[in-house]
Design an enzyme around this catalytic site. Structure first.
Site, mmCIF file in Angstrom:
data_model
loop_
_atom_site.group_PDB
_atom_site.id
_atom_site.type_symbol
_atom_site.label_atom_id
_atom_site.label_comp_id
_atom_site.label_asym_id
_atom_site.label_seq_id
_atom_site.Cartn_x
_atom_site.Cartn_y
_atom_site.Cartn_z
ATOM 1 N N LYS A 1 0.821 -1.215 0.000
ATOM 2 C CA LYS A 1 0.000 0.000 0.000
ATOM 3 C C LYS A 1 0.850 1.259 0.000
ATOM 4 O O LYS A 1 0.437 2.296 -0.497
ATOM 5 C CB LYS A 1 -0.994 -0.002 1.155
ATOM 6 N N THR B 243 -3.798 5.206 3.651
ATOM 7 C CA THR B 243 -2.478 5.631 3.219
ATOM 8 C C THR B 243 -2.536 6.456 1.935
ATOM 9 O O THR B 243 -1.689 7.316 1.710
ATOM 10 C CB THR B 243 -1.552 4.409 3.043
#
Length: 174
Positions: free
Chosen positions: A45, A102
């Site tokens: 991610k 994120t």
């Protein structure tokens, strides 16, 4: 604020004990024996977040950002499954949940790096001005190598690598 997280542990009974001990009415933990999924979700991610930041730094809107994150999840899942992870893990807190945060959160170091690259700053200047580590910068190179070894197509990660390490212009990479 209510939140969730994943507890990955090969010992399912231990994972459940940790989950039960640390959960609260506003913090729900999910346990899984899928260490590969939790670990890869947590690493991959960061690379996608750099790409999301580049898109944002280039001035593109929410539709483009959403498309990037959606395709990023596909890439993450492809590699994680090739490494023995469960697709289900990537569809939960350790995958899409962490990815969403994120790629959109104002405290995301990897998103910040990508935004500044998208605005035309040099990687050395960006990293030199930061006090904390943006893990995705180093992870991008490792991910590209792993994907190549596994024969997994990851064009977003490959382009992030080219921007970071080969000097490719972010707009051209997009």
């Amino acid at each position: 604020e209510p939140s969730v997280a994943a507890v990955g542990c090969a010992d399912e009974a231990l994972a459940r004990r940790v989950r039960d001990a640390l959960s609260s009415p506003s913090f729900r933990l999910y346990s899984t024996p899928d260490l590969a999924g939790v670990e890869l979700g947590g690493a991959l991610k960061n690379v996608v977040a750099i790409a999301a930041g580049i898109v944002r730094g280039l001035g593109f809107g929410y539709n483009t950002q959403a498309a990037l994150v959606a395709r990023g999840l596909v890439e993450m899942t492809r590699l994680a499954v090739a490494e023995g992870a469960s697709m289900e893990t990537l569809l939960g807190a350790a995958g899409i949940g962490d990815l969403f945060l994120t790629c959109t959160g104002p405290l995301s170091r990897n998103l910040h790096v990508g935004e500044r690259l998208g605005r035309g700053e040099a990687l050395t200047d960006v990293l030199g001005s930061m006090r904390m580590v943006a893990e995705g910068v180093r992870t991008a190179k490792a991910v590209s190598r792993l994907a190549e070894r596994r024969g997994v197509e990851m064009p977003i990660c490959a382009e992030v690598c080219r921007v970071l390490y080969e000097g490719k212009a972010p707009r051209r990479a997009l």
